[in-house]
Design a protein around this motif. Structure first.
Motif, mmCIF file in Angstrom:
data_model
loop_
_atom_site.group_PDB
_atom_site.id
_atom_site.type_symbol
_atom_site.label_atom_id
_atom_site.label_comp_id
_atom_site.label_asym_id
_atom_site.label_seq_id
_atom_site.Cartn_x
_atom_site.Cartn_y
_atom_site.Cartn_z
ATOM 1 N N VAL A 14 -42.222 -1.829 6.469
ATOM 2 C CA VAL A 14 -41.572 -2.415 5.292
ATOM 3 C C VAL A 14 -40.131 -1.928 5.168
ATOM 4 O O VAL A 14 -39.210 -2.718 4.912
ATOM 5 N N GLU A 15 -39.908 -0.633 5.358
ATOM 6 C CA GLU A 15 -38.543 -0.105 5.260
ATOM 7 C C GLU A 15 -37.627 -0.726 6.309
ATOM 8 O O GLU A 15 -36.466 -1.047 6.016
ATOM 9 N N THR A 16 -38.135 -0.888 7.519
ATOM 10 C CA THR A 16 -37.343 -1.496 8.589
ATOM 11 C C THR A 16 -36.937 -2.912 8.227
ATOM 12 O O THR A 16 -35.765 -3.302 8.374
ATOM 13 N N VAL A 17 -37.887 -3.679 7.748
ATOM 14 C CA VAL A 17 -37.628 -5.077 7.390
ATOM 15 C C VAL A 17 -36.639 -5.177 6.235
ATOM 16 O O VAL A 17 -35.690 -5.968 6.265
ATOM 17 N N ILE A 18 -36.840 -4.354 5.195
ATOM 18 C CA ILE A 18 -35.941 -4.405 4.046
ATOM 19 C C ILE A 18 -34.518 -4.012 4.450
ATOM 20 O O ILE A 18 -33.542 -4.644 4.027
ATOM 21 N N LEU A 77 -33.064 -4.296 7.331
ATOM 22 C CA LEU A 77 -32.470 -5.406 8.085
ATOM 23 C C LEU A 77 -32.038 -6.531 7.152
ATOM 24 O O LEU A 77 -30.922 -7.067 7.259
ATOM 25 N N ALA A 78 -32.920 -6.895 6.222
ATOM 26 C CA ALA A 78 -32.606 -7.980 5.286
ATOM 27 C C ALA A 78 -31.432 -7.612 4.391
ATOM 28 O O ALA A 78 -30.573 -8.452 4.088
ATOM 29 N N TYR A 79 -31.394 -6.356 3.965
ATOM 30 C CA TYR A 79 -30.316 -5.910 3.099
ATOM 31 C C TYR A 79 -28.979 -5.971 3.831
ATOM 32 O O TYR A 79 -27.953 -6.358 3.264
ATOM 33 N N THR A 80 -28.991 -5.603 5.105
ATOM 34 C CA THR A 80 -27.769 -5.637 5.906
ATOM 35 C C THR A 80 -27.236 -7.057 6.017
ATOM 36 O O THR A 80 -26.023 -7.298 5.867
ATOM 37 N N ARG A 136 -30.288 4.636 2.968
ATOM 38 C CA ARG A 136 -30.185 4.348 1.531
ATOM 39 C C ARG A 136 -31.553 4.030 0.920
ATOM 40 O O ARG A 136 -31.822 4.386 -0.231
ATOM 41 N N ILE A 137 -32.405 3.373 1.690
ATOM 42 C CA ILE A 137 -33.710 2.953 1.182
ATOM 43 C C ILE A 137 -34.738 4.075 1.279
ATOM 44 O O ILE A 137 -35.557 4.257 0.378
ATOM 45 N N ARG A 138 -34.686 4.851 2.331
ATOM 46 C CA ARG A 138 -35.744 5.828 2.626
ATOM 47 C C ARG A 138 -35.598 7.134 1.850
ATOM 48 O O ARG A 138 -36.603 7.807 1.595
ATOM 49 N N TYR A 139 -34.380 7.480 1.454
ATOM 50 C CA TYR A 139 -34.143 8.810 0.887
ATOM 51 C C TYR A 139 -33.640 8.757 -0.556
ATOM 52 O O TYR A 139 -33.002 7.783 -0.971
ATOM 53 N N GLY A 197 -30.353 -0.323 -7.752
ATOM 54 C CA GLY A 197 -30.094 -1.733 -7.516
ATOM 55 C C GLY A 197 -30.378 -2.218 -6.115
ATOM 56 O O GLY A 197 -29.929 -3.295 -5.714
ATOM 57 N N MET A 198 -31.152 -1.434 -5.345
ATOM 58 C CA MET A 198 -31.468 -1.843 -3.981
ATOM 59 C C MET A 198 -32.444 -3.014 -3.958
ATOM 60 O O MET A 198 -32.347 -3.899 -3.109
#
Length: 264
Positions: free
Chosen positions: A79-83, A85-88, A105-108, A134-135
């Motif tokens: 899930v973190e990988t996908v998010i 990528l999508a966020y980028t 930014r998402i993981r920590y 706001g992520m």
């Protein structure tokens, strides 16, 4: 540029050449999707990982580093990988370095890796910290049939022996301090018996992230996945330990939940 904020000597790749190549390929392909709905981009990206082997504990090592491994995924790293990528793509970027920046930014906590305790281990903590910055948005309170549960989250400290990093007294104390903030934690959820409700189904979107809550004492969530639809019915696109790979689960989401006594 965001990419300049990452020091690659603090990144641990599974295979730098293949990881960065795959990241770049997915970013370029996903950038060509014309949509104003980020969930559709998430759904597309998630499908690029179908068949990827399920491997647990890929983030664990003696030193906490930003770990990138696109060849082996568990439910959370998928899930973190996908998010990330999508966020980028949502930032109109297609560099693998920008993906690395967004993954941190998402993981920590607060988007910055410092040590083991800075990783957002509990999903309730992960959701609150990321939504606060706001992520992403917690859509649960907006869904029909939303209810609330109250639970103290302290599974890690209560099962210290299961986490090698917690053998360090300072790290253990830091995790305990985080857990204090989640005593009698109140969180929104949809009861599994309501997942088949038409109003709930109509409110779900392909690409929505779903966290499956559990009745395990001290734990909030035991599995993560992404919503996808098969013939108008929501299914779970996830890294499945049972199947040993990333799959679109053959069971509709409602039936998947019904068959598990521990999921709420």
């Amino acid at each position: 540029f965001c990419s300049l904020a990452i020091s690659l000597d603090k990144v641990r790749f599974h295979n730098e050449a293949t990881d960065t190549t795959k990241i770049s390929k997915i970013l370029i392909e996903a950038s060509e999707i014309r949509t104003d709905k980020p969930q559709e981009r998430v759904d597309f990206i998630a499908r690029q990982f179908l068949g990827t082997p399920y491997v647990a504990h890929t983030l664990e090592d003696s030193i906490e580093m930003l770990t990138i491994n696109l060849d082996e995924l568990d439910c959370t790293t998928f899930v973190e990988t996908v998010i990330a990528l999508a966020y980028t793509i949502g930032e109109y970027r297609t560099s693998w370095r920008d993906y690395v920046y967004n993954l941190e930014r998402i993981r920590y906590r607060d988007g910055a890796k410092t040590n083991y305790a800075s990783r957002l281990h509990y999903i309730c903590d992960w959701v609150i910290n990321n939504t606060h910055r706001g992520m992403f948005i917690d859509a649960t309170p907006r869904l029909p049939k939303c209810d609330y549960a109250i639970k103290s989250i302290d599974f890690m400290s209560k099962h210290r022996d299961s986490y090698p990093a917690l053998s360090d007294s300072a790290t253990f104390a830091a995790i305990k301090q985080i857990e204090i903030g989640y005593r009698n934690h109140r969180f929104p959820y949809i009861k599994k018996e309501d997942i088949k409700n038409k109003e709930v189904i109509n409110a779900l979107r392909p690409g929505d992230i779903v966290a499956l809550t559990t009745n395990v004492k001290g734990l909030d969530v035991s599995h993560l996945g992404i919503i996808t639809f098969v013939d108008g019915v929501p299914h779970l696109l996830h890294a499945s330990m049972k199947a040993g790979e990333v799959i679109i689960d053959p069971l509709p989401l409602g039936e998947y939940l019904r068959r598990s006594r521990s999921l709420t």
